[in-house]
Scaffold this active site. Sequence first.
Site, PDB file in Angstrom:
ATOM      1  N   HIS A 153      19.310 -30.235 -36.159  1.00 36.49           N
ATOM      2  CA  HIS A 153      19.609 -28.821 -35.930  1.00 36.49           C
ATOM      3  C   HIS A 153      21.088 -28.464 -36.100  1.00 36.49           C
ATOM      4  CE1 HIS A 153      17.388 -25.264 -33.767  1.00 36.49           C
ATOM      5  NE2 HIS A 153      17.902 -24.920 -34.937  1.00 36.49           N
ATOM      6  N   ASP A 176      13.284 -23.250 -29.460  1.00 38.64           N
ATOM      7  CA  ASP A 176      13.761 -24.606 -29.181  1.00 38.64           C
ATOM      8  C   ASP A 176      13.442 -24.959 -27.733  1.00 38.64           C
ATOM      9  OD1 ASP A 176      15.447 -26.974 -29.159  1.00 38.64           O
ATOM     10  OD2 ASP A 176      16.796 -26.004 -30.587  1.00 38.64           O
ATOM     11  N   ASP A 180      21.189 -25.777 -27.464  1.00 38.60           N
ATOM     12  CA  ASP A 180      22.095 -26.204 -28.552  1.00 38.60           C
ATOM     13  C   ASP A 180      23.381 -25.381 -28.560  1.00 38.60           C
ATOM     14  OD1 ASP A 180      20.150 -28.057 -29.191  1.00 38.60           O
ATOM     15  OD2 ASP A 180      19.431 -27.007 -30.972  1.00 38.60           O
ATOM     16  N   HIS A 193      24.091 -31.762 -33.009  1.00 40.26           N
ATOM     17  CA  HIS A 193      22.875 -30.924 -33.051  1.00 40.26           C
ATOM     18  C   HIS A 193      22.667 -30.199 -31.716  1.00 40.26           C
ATOM     19  CE1 HIS A 193      19.420 -33.699 -31.356  1.00 40.26           C
ATOM     20  NE2 HIS A 193      20.535 -33.868 -30.669  1.00 40.26           N
ATOM     21  N   ASP A 282      10.782 -29.145 -31.735  1.00 41.04           N
ATOM     22  CA  ASP A 282      10.630 -29.639 -30.359  1.00 41.04           C
ATOM     23  C   ASP A 282      10.409 -28.503 -29.355  1.00 41.04           C
ATOM     24  OD1 ASP A 282      13.154 -28.696 -29.344  1.00 41.04           O
ATOM     25  OD2 ASP A 282      14.147 -30.591 -29.815  1.00 41.04           O
TER      26      ASP A 282
HETATM   27  N1  LIG Z   1      18.600 -29.872 -31.665  1.00 43.43           N
HETATM   28  C1  LIG Z   1      18.285 -30.634 -30.599  1.00 43.43           C
HETATM   29  N2  LIG Z   1      17.162 -31.288 -30.571  1.00 43.43           N
HETATM   30  N3  LIG Z   1      19.200 -30.691 -29.619  1.00 43.43           N
HETATM   31  C2  LIG Z   1      19.081 -31.496 -28.438  1.00 43.43           C
HETATM   32  C3  LIG Z   1      20.316 -31.372 -27.588  1.00 43.43           C
HETATM   33  C4  LIG Z   1      20.229 -32.205 -26.345  1.00 43.43           C
HETATM   34  C5  LIG Z   1      21.424 -32.090 -25.415  1.00 43.43           C
HETATM   35  N4  LIG Z   1      21.525 -30.780 -24.849  1.00 43.43           N
HETATM   36  C6  LIG Z   1      22.727 -32.437 -26.151  1.00 43.43           C
HETATM   37  O1  LIG Z   1      23.649 -31.701 -26.163  1.00 43.43           O
HETATM   38  O2  LIG Z   1      22.836 -33.495 -26.717  1.00 43.43           O
HETATM   39 MN   LIG Z   2      17.537 -27.612 -31.569  1.00 45.86          MN
HETATM   40 MN   LIG Z   3      15.548 -29.044 -29.516  1.00 39.68          MN
END
Ligand SMILES: NC(=[NH2+])NCCC[C@H](N)C(=O)O
Ligand SMILES: [Mn+2]
Ligand SMILES: [Mn+2]
Length: 357
Positions: A153, A176, A180, A193, A282
């Site tokens: 992402h 989501d 993010d 991401h 997700d």
């Molecule tokens: N695009 C995603 N799946 N992002 C997950 C982020 C998970 C967590 N909040 C992080 O900063 O690492």
């Molecule tokens: Mn995401």
């Molecule tokens: Mn996600």
Amino acid sequence: MSAFRATALRSLSGRSIATPRLARAHSSRSEYFLRPLTETAAKPTYEYKFLAQPATVSVLSYPFSGGQPRAGVDKGPDHLVQAGLLNQLQSLGWHVEHNEGAVDTLLSTVKSDADIGKMKQPRAVSTVTKQLASDVADVAEGGKLPLTLGGDHSLAVGTVAGTKRKFPNAALVWVDAHADINTPLTTDSGNLHGCPVSFLLGLEGTDVAPFNEWLKPVLKPEDLVYIGLRDIDNGEKKILKEHGIKVFTMHDVDKHGIGKVMDLALDHIGRDRPIHLSYDVDALDPTITPSTGTPVRGGLTFREGHYIAEAIAETGNLVALDVVEVNPSLGDDAASVAQTVAIGCSLSRAALGETLL
Ligand SMILES: NC(=[NH2+])NCCC[C@H](N)C(=O)O
Ligand SMILES: [Mn+2]
Ligand SMILES: [Mn+2]
């Protein structure tokens, strides 16, 4: 001639892929497929107000995984295409082009990529998203709808920046499990991401090299709405509240139902402006889309997930779509992978006008 126009984007340095497998499938079928698309294609179900008509979708495969640590998410685009996504979109009446970003070539220019502060692989992410922004902008300038297949992402830094060049007024709908919206200062993981939205908003801590060499803030907090969230880091909660960003968590989906949530979400952004939809698979429950890097239980059902895409399609305002975080290397078995990939395809179709009736 293949039914898929392999018109290379001028600035897209990647190989132009009128996927050979598909081209063969076509020429071995009937004449029907060999006629120019304009004669055979049905009209898209929805008139996309901000696109040239008849509508063309330009699928951009971006096999990139550098925004997170798990191998395999870079294989997402190939799996989606091999599952028949291009044919499916064509069957909906779209003209379909397909190009692949030259991710390997771009990454070969990144000699070493030590952490910068907490950020992991910042040069890789910046290099790839910079090119993606210009690819998406070129597609949009041509009156076509960019469908970016990820990849992780972090790619949305590029896709949304690109959309905003053509449509400065575009709203962003982010579907989501996660917000993010970590910044380089708040991120625990260092995975970019988890940070794209903060860069798009230009939050404190995002005015850093290498990103600030090409990226300006493109989004205001009121231009953005989230749907499906259920795993928000503490630093992110603070940011979301401070900036008054509209969030529909799974709690809100439970309370109001997805129909009401979409009404409220569209009321919030306004119903007559271009929409960029950034869809992280997700967002759906891991029982529905298991093959993804950061699954979180308690997610959207199959229908809720598709309803979101259908409701966006019904506005006729969609100008760009991202489908990200399909990781075919994850999941318990081949069936998990196939199911996740199939849902990446069906969400794309729903956003591009597929209806149940
Ligand atoms: N695009 C995603 N799946 N992002 C997950 C982020 C998970 C967590 N909040 C992080 O900063 O690492
Ligand atoms: Mn995401
Ligand atoms: Mn996600």
